[in-house]
Design a protein around this motif. Structure first.
Motif, PDB file in Angstrom:
ATOM      1  N   SER A  57       0.822  -1.225   0.000  1.00 29.65           N
ATOM      2  CA  SER A  57       0.000   0.000   0.000  1.00 29.65           C
ATOM      3  C   SER A  57       0.852   1.269   0.000  1.00 29.65           C
ATOM      4  O   SER A  57       0.632   2.174   0.797  1.00 29.65           O
ATOM      5  N   SER A  58       1.821   1.342  -0.889  1.00 29.90           N
ATOM      6  CA  SER A  58       2.590   2.574  -1.043  1.00 29.90           C
ATOM      7  C   SER A  58       1.757   3.612  -1.787  1.00 29.90           C
ATOM      8  O   SER A  58       1.255   3.327  -2.882  1.00 29.90           O
ATOM      9  N   PRO A  59       1.614   4.825  -1.243  1.00 24.63           N
ATOM     10  CA  PRO A  59       0.820   5.854  -1.922  1.00 24.63           C
ATOM     11  C   PRO A  59       1.645   6.757  -2.825  1.00 24.63           C
ATOM     12  O   PRO A  59       1.130   7.717  -3.377  1.00 24.63           O
ATOM     13  N   PHE A  60       2.935   6.448  -3.009  1.00 22.55           N
ATOM     14  CA  PHE A  60       3.832   7.385  -3.665  1.00 22.55           C
ATOM     15  C   PHE A  60       3.960   7.178  -5.168  1.00 22.55           C
ATOM     16  O   PHE A  60       4.412   8.069  -5.876  1.00 22.55           O
ATOM     17  N   PHE A  61       3.587   6.013  -5.661  1.00 23.39           N
ATOM     18  CA  PHE A  61       3.721   5.746  -7.084  1.00 23.39           C
ATOM     19  C   PHE A  61       2.749   4.645  -7.479  1.00 23.39           C
ATOM     20  O   PHE A  61       2.187   3.943  -6.635  1.00 23.39           O
ATOM     21  N   SER A  62       2.544   4.510  -8.772  1.00 26.90           N
ATOM     22  CA  SER A  62       1.719   3.419  -9.300  1.00 26.90           C
ATOM     23  C   SER A  62       2.572   2.568 -10.221  1.00 26.90           C
ATOM     24  O   SER A  62       3.568   3.042 -10.791  1.00 26.90           O
ATOM     25  N   LEU A  63       2.193   1.317 -10.362  1.00 28.11           N
ATOM     26  CA  LEU A  63       2.950   0.403 -11.219  1.00 28.11           C
ATOM     27  C   LEU A  63       2.501   0.559 -12.665  1.00 28.11           C
ATOM     28  O   LEU A  63       1.310   0.650 -12.951  1.00 28.11           O
ATOM     29  N   ILE A  64       3.471   0.609 -13.570  1.00 31.18           N
ATOM     30  CA  ILE A  64       3.181   0.624 -15.003  1.00 31.18           C
ATOM     31  C   ILE A  64       4.004  -0.492 -15.647  1.00 31.18           C
ATOM     32  O   ILE A  64       4.807  -1.141 -14.984  1.00 31.18           O
TER      33      ILE A  64
END
Length: 415
Positions: A37-44
């Motif tokens: 649940s990291s709010p700093f980045f999203s996976l692409i």
């Protein structure tokens, strides 16, 4: 282990994994961290995309630095500005140690906090560590404190010369120092800055070894500051930031993650507020932040409140500012933001409101809400304010103050 080359990237940009990153298992570590649940980045695909959070992610021996960007300036300028913004908001411009040299020559946010923590710890040791009474229990050769009958009988049937007791001990081994010692050990484990190594080593030699305690958010909530321990507050704040944002890799032990990240929307809001509050304290205007007002309540008691970022109040004159860290790219503000400012006009009886953005040049675009009745003129306005950034933090602060004074704290002929 040798540190990998630091990765520097700007907010909202994408980081694509290279073969070198995969050798360092950076992709696996970030994917796992995101799964927690990291709010700093999203996976692409083949990488990650960062959002509005800036700061440092230390993954194993790899440092990823995410910088803000509101103009055409490059890495060095925005790294320096970000560090100075954090110093301003946290109050690091005031004296933090007994040392005469307070100029921090940090290369990143991580270095800044490590260096600040070491300075604070050096100051505490120089001043002298405070002692407190601690409750202890154990087998002693003298009767001290209160005898614990059940444990005394079970453990001392053979050793009648001993007493199992619970007693108070007045020393430096207490919770505050346990927290600081644990943060110091973490810094020793993660620091890659050679010029800090000797100072960290000296701290480990001079700081008494403490008990290892489990530290969670409530550990800090229970700390009560008084005149005896008030000077510990800044060191404990930094320790809290480090310890609560450290995520050890318990599976392989190679890719621990230390995340010192800041939401730029919140940092921009706090920066503008602190600058205005500090510089306008000699004026008639009172600067307040996050002023709550109730604007809806259901018959069951459910309430909804509004909370503007900054409210400036003087006798008969109220200004509401909402800060937004974004580049409009020639577009207008969102309808939701404008509706919110319209509500502020009514509930705070504001004479002026504005949405405040960082910009390459300072300008105010005035806007007036459409009247409810046809043929009438609306007195409600909402400006779109762009405050120009600057390569020097002092000049940027001056820009903010002068812009607000000229555009919002004086009555123009148009009004």
């Amino acid at each position: 282990m040798k540190s990998a080359e630091p990765i520097v990237i700007f907010e909202h940009e994408k980081l694509y994994f290279t073969e070198e990153h995969r050798k360092l298992k950076l992709d696996e570590a970030l994917e796992k961290y995101h799964g927690d649940s990291s709010p700093f980045f999203s996976l692409i695909r083949n990488g990650v995309e960062f959002n509005q959070h800036v700061g440092v992610l230390k993954v194993g021996n790899t440092t990823i630095e995410i910088l803000p960007k509101a103009d055409r300036n490059g890495e060095e300028v925005w790294r320096s500005l970000l560090i100075d913004m954090i110093k301003t908001v946290w109050g690091f411009e005031v004296k933090i140690s007994s040392s005469a040299d307070l100029k921090l020559k940090s290369n990143s946010i991580l270095d800044l906090y490590f260096e600040l923590f070491i300075k604070e710890l050096e100051y505490l040791l120089h001043r002298g560590l405070i002692k407190r009474y601690n409750k202890k229990e154990g087998n002693l050769y003298a009767l001290k404190g209160s005898l614990q009958f059940s444990k005394h009988i079970s453990q001392n049937l053979v050793h009648q010369e001993r007493f199992y007791v619970k007693y108070s001990n007045y020393d430096v081994n207490h919770k505050l120092h346990c927290i600081l010692y644990k943060a110091l050990k973490l810094i020793d484990q993660t620091n890659n800055k050679p010029d800090l190594n000797s100072r960290i080593g000296a701290m480990l030699l001079n700081f008494p070894e403490m008990n290892d305690i489990k530290i969670i958010a409530s550990t800090f909530d229970k700390i009560v500051y008084d005149r005896k321990n008030k000077h510990y507050e800044k060191a404990l704040q930094i320790a809290k930031l480090l310890l609560l944002n450290y995520h050890p890799d318990v599976s392989k032990g190679r890719n621990d993650v230390l995340a010192l990240m800041f939401d730029m929307n919140r940092l921009w809001e706090q920066f503008v507020y602190v600058v205005l509050k500090r510089e306008l304290k000699t004026t008639d205007f009172k600067v307040r932040s996050q002023v709550l007002k109730e604007f809806w309540k259901s018959e069951t008691g459910t309430k909804s409140r509004m909370k503007p970022d900054i409210v400036l109040e003087s006798e008969g004159h109220t200004v509401v500012l909402d800060t937004k860290w974004k580049n409009l790219s020639g577009k207008g503000p969102s309808p939701e933001d404008l509706r919110q400012m319209y509500a502020y006009h009514h509930y705070y009886k504001a004479s002026k409101t504005a949405l405040v953005y960082p910009g390459e040049e300072g300008k105010l675009i005035r806007g007036r809400y459409s009247p409810i009745q046809e043929g009438s003129i609306s007195d409600n306005t909402c400006g779109i304010a762009f405050i120009s950034t600057h390569t020097d933090i002092a000049a940027w602060k001056k820009n903010i103050v002068s812009f607000v004074q000229e555009n919002f704290l004086t009555v123009s002929e148009e009004e």
